[in-house]
Scaffold this motif. Structure first.
Motif, mmCIF file in Angstrom:
data_model
loop_
_atom_site.group_PDB
_atom_site.id
_atom_site.type_symbol
_atom_site.label_atom_id
_atom_site.label_comp_id
_atom_site.label_asym_id
_atom_site.label_seq_id
_atom_site.Cartn_x
_atom_site.Cartn_y
_atom_site.Cartn_z
ATOM 1 N N GLY A 19 0.717 -1.149 0.241
ATOM 2 C CA GLY A 19 -0.480 0.653 0.181
ATOM 3 C C GLY A 19 0.425 1.658 0.226
ATOM 4 N N THR A 20 0.288 2.026 -0.828
ATOM 5 C CA THR A 20 1.456 3.670 -0.397
ATOM 6 C C THR A 20 0.833 4.542 0.968
ATOM 7 N N MET A 21 2.262 4.238 1.149
ATOM 8 C CA MET A 21 2.795 5.439 2.359
ATOM 9 C C MET A 21 3.197 6.216 2.446
ATOM 10 N N MET A 22 2.237 7.728 1.993
ATOM 11 C CA MET A 22 3.224 8.982 2.653
ATOM 12 C C MET A 22 4.220 8.468 3.105
ATOM 13 N N SER A 101 -6.082 7.066 -5.015
ATOM 14 C CA SER A 101 -6.912 7.209 -3.941
ATOM 15 C C SER A 101 -6.937 9.002 -3.502
ATOM 16 N N LYS A 123 -8.543 3.208 -5.118
ATOM 17 C CA LYS A 123 -8.427 2.517 -3.799
ATOM 18 C C LYS A 123 -9.352 3.369 -2.902
ATOM 19 N N ASN A 148 -8.682 -0.634 8.690
ATOM 20 C CA ASN A 148 -7.105 -0.612 8.100
ATOM 21 C C ASN A 148 -5.913 0.954 9.273
ATOM 22 N N GLY A 149 -5.039 0.487 7.850
ATOM 23 C CA GLY A 149 -4.336 2.169 8.758
ATOM 24 C C GLY A 149 -4.465 3.007 7.181
ATOM 25 N N GLY A 178 -6.869 -4.070 4.408
ATOM 26 C CA GLY A 178 -7.620 -3.447 5.819
ATOM 27 C C GLY A 178 -6.919 -4.487 7.456
ATOM 28 N N GLY A 179 -6.141 -4.449 7.572
ATOM 29 C CA GLY A 179 -5.933 -5.533 8.434
ATOM 30 C C GLY A 179 -4.978 -7.012 8.316
ATOM 31 N N MET A 199 -1.370 -4.855 1.399
ATOM 32 C CA MET A 199 -1.240 -4.470 3.163
ATOM 33 C C MET A 199 -0.360 -2.976 2.481
ATOM 34 N N GLY A 200 -0.309 -2.528 4.477
ATOM 35 C CA GLY A 200 0.551 -1.591 4.536
ATOM 36 C C GLY A 200 0.626 -1.477 6.132
ATOM 37 N N THR A 201 0.571 -1.449 7.124
ATOM 38 C CA THR A 201 0.591 -1.220 8.441
ATOM 39 C C THR A 201 1.859 -2.451 8.446
ATOM 40 N N SER A 286 -0.652 6.951 10.842
ATOM 41 C CA SER A 286 -1.452 5.942 10.429
ATOM 42 C C SER A 286 -1.208 4.949 10.760
HETATM 43 C C1 LIG Z 1 1.375 4.760 7.249
HETATM 44 C C2 LIG Z 1 0.849 5.265 6.764
HETATM 45 C C3 LIG Z 1 0.765 5.762 6.168
HETATM 46 C C4 LIG Z 1 -0.468 5.240 4.358
HETATM 47 N N1 LIG Z 1 -0.336 6.117 3.151
HETATM 48 C C5 LIG Z 1 -0.755 6.198 2.580
HETATM 49 C C6 LIG Z 1 -1.153 7.681 1.704
HETATM 50 O O1 LIG Z 1 -0.547 7.807 2.055
HETATM 51 N N2 LIG Z 1 -2.049 7.478 0.557
HETATM 52 C C7 LIG Z 1 -2.555 6.292 0.871
HETATM 53 O O2 LIG Z 1 -3.632 5.847 -0.084
HETATM 54 N N3 LIG Z 1 -2.960 5.668 1.677
HETATM 55 C C8 LIG Z 1 -2.441 5.478 2.481
HETATM 56 N N4 LIG Z 1 -2.445 3.991 3.460
HETATM 57 C C9 LIG Z 1 -3.297 3.353 3.421
HETATM 58 C C10 LIG Z 1 -1.911 2.146 2.256
HETATM 59 O O3 LIG Z 1 -2.289 2.321 1.645
HETATM 60 C C11 LIG Z 1 -3.200 0.732 2.510
HETATM 61 O O4 LIG Z 1 -4.025 0.969 2.430
HETATM 62 C C12 LIG Z 1 -3.494 -0.106 3.982
HETATM 63 O O5 LIG Z 1 -2.313 0.317 5.165
HETATM 64 C C13 LIG Z 1 -3.896 -0.532 3.966
HETATM 65 O O6 LIG Z 1 -4.625 -1.562 5.312
HETATM 66 P P1 LIG Z 1 -3.355 -2.055 6.837
HETATM 67 O O7 LIG Z 1 -2.661 -1.008 6.785
HETATM 68 O O8 LIG Z 1 -4.541 -2.515 7.507
HETATM 69 O O9 LIG Z 1 -2.747 -3.027 5.852
HETATM 70 C C14 LIG Z 1 -1.164 4.676 4.592
HETATM 71 C C15 LIG Z 1 -0.766 3.331 5.260
HETATM 72 C C16 LIG Z 1 -0.090 3.344 6.705
HETATM 73 C C17 LIG Z 1 0.062 2.651 7.542
#
Ligand SMILES: Cc1cc2nc3c(=O)[nH]c(=O)nc-3n(C[C@H](O)[C@H](O)[C@H](O)COP(=O)(O)O)c2cc1C
Length: 320
Positions: A19-22, A101, A123, A148-149, A178-179, A199-201, A286
């Motif tokens: 997952g994209t994370m800023m 997104s 997304k 989700n985060g 998400g999760g 997956m992000g977290t 997040s």
């Molecule tokens: C630290 C962090 C930063 C994130 N930043 C973005 C973002 O900039 N843009 C976005 O579309 N989603 C963002 N997300 C969401 C993730 O891309 C992803 O959809 C999400 O983490 C999936 O759920 P999970 O955390 O339960 O795996 C972020 C998630 C985390 C944990």
């Protein structure tokens, strides 16, 4: 074992999307995810100019010959982003997979993604948003449940219901998440009918993730109870780690504090301080409920290999 529409269409080993994370999804981290067999997504919003953004795409290509995607951010941002200019870069650089997104995608951008022959993934967090994006040309949708985060939206639909609801309502491949932090989660999402899992977290706690070790160690201690929702009063609900800054943010919201006061807590610069200096309370980050399922900090490759083994084992166990 898990060949899905996602692995086949993109030619990736595992049906896992990072997952994209800023501030985190930089070239090196994206390449690590793609090299490990998943699909890494570069966060274009990290880059301050189109030149830096173009260099970041070049850097990914130096580090991997595997497929990757680029995210175009449609969330409100304190720094105005010219996504039309960033789309010029995507087209110039021949990027073939784009993820959007945030809020609705402007028609002009959809037309340009399509004209350039990109695969466009949108997304979102609900059936109605998924259908809207598909009606204007999205080739795939990613949906993330309430666990989700990051942004959770307003609908509060958890993953187990959201993913099959969207699959039933649309006729394009769906990536669900998400999760999801382990192989059992991957098997569950695929068994709901998804083409892939996001997956992000979980990826925050990997060796290659570019955040300070202090923060990784603190998050390793966190449980599924250690997240909270903030910014609902602003119509921008986010699930975040429940550190002191997040609690202060909620207090300010409850006392109807000025927007500036709230924004000064959630500002991206504060989160970046946490990432770069390991300061645990400088701001808000997040984090999803799946943080409670994480007990180690492996390389991305080890993580994906183990997750997919565990997913296969889960499916085998059911068949016994
Ligand atoms: C630290 C962090 C930063 C994130 N930043 C973005 C973002 O900039 N843009 C976005 O579309 N989603 C963002 N997300 C969401 C993730 O891309 C992803 O959809 C999400 O983490 C999936 O759920 P999970 O955390 O339960 O795996 C972020 C998630 C985390 C944990």
């Amino acid at each position: 074992m898990f060949q899905t529409e996602l692995t086949k269409r993109f030619g990736i080993r595992y049906p896992i999307v990072g997952g994209t994370m800023m501030s985190i999804s930089t070239s090196d981290f994206v390449a690590a995810i793609s090299n490990a067999g998943g699909l890494g997504i570069l966060a274009s919003a990290i880059y301050q100019s189109k030149e830096e953004f173009a260099d970041a795409i070049d850097r990914i290509r130096e580090l991997t010959d595997k497929p990757f995607a680029v995210n175009i951010n449609l969330f409100p941002s304190m720094r105005p982003i010219d996504n039309s200019e960033y789309t010029d870069v995507l087209v110039d650089k021949g990027v073939s997979i784009v993820e959007t997104s945030g809020h609705s995608v402007p028609a002009e951008l959809c037309d340009r993604f399509k004209a350039a022959g990109m695969t466009w993934i949108h997304k979102c967090v609900g059936v109605r948003y998924a259908k809207k994006a598909i009606s204007i040309g999205a080739d795939m949708v990613t949906v993330v449940g309430y666990e989700n985060g990051g942004a959770t939206g307003k609908l509060d639909i958890a993953t187990l219901v959201l993913v099959p609801s969207v699959i039933d309502a649309v006729d394009v491949p769906v990536i669900g998440g998400g999760g999801v932090s382990d192989g059992r989660g991957v098997a569950a999402i695929l068994s709901l009918g998804a083409a892939g899992v996001i997956m992000g977290t979980r990826l925050m706690l990997t060796e290659e993730c570019p955040v300070h070790d202090n923060l990784k160690q603190a998050l390793l201690q966190a449980t599924e109870l250690d997240t909270m929702l903030i910014m609902r009063s602003l119509g921008a609900t986010h699930r975040v780690w429940n550190n002191s800054a997040a609690k202060k943010c909620l207090e300010k919201e409850d006392s109807a504090a000025d927007l500036e006061e709230i924004l000064s807590i959630v500002a991206g610069d504060n989160a970046r301080k946490m990432y770069s200096e390991g300061d645990l309370d400088a701001g808000v980050i997040s984090i999803g409920q799946g943080i409670g399922l994480i007990h180690e900090i492996p390389t991305v490759k080890d993580l994906f290999d183990r997750i997919m083994e565990q997913a296969e084992e889960s499916v085998r166990r059911l068949a016994e």
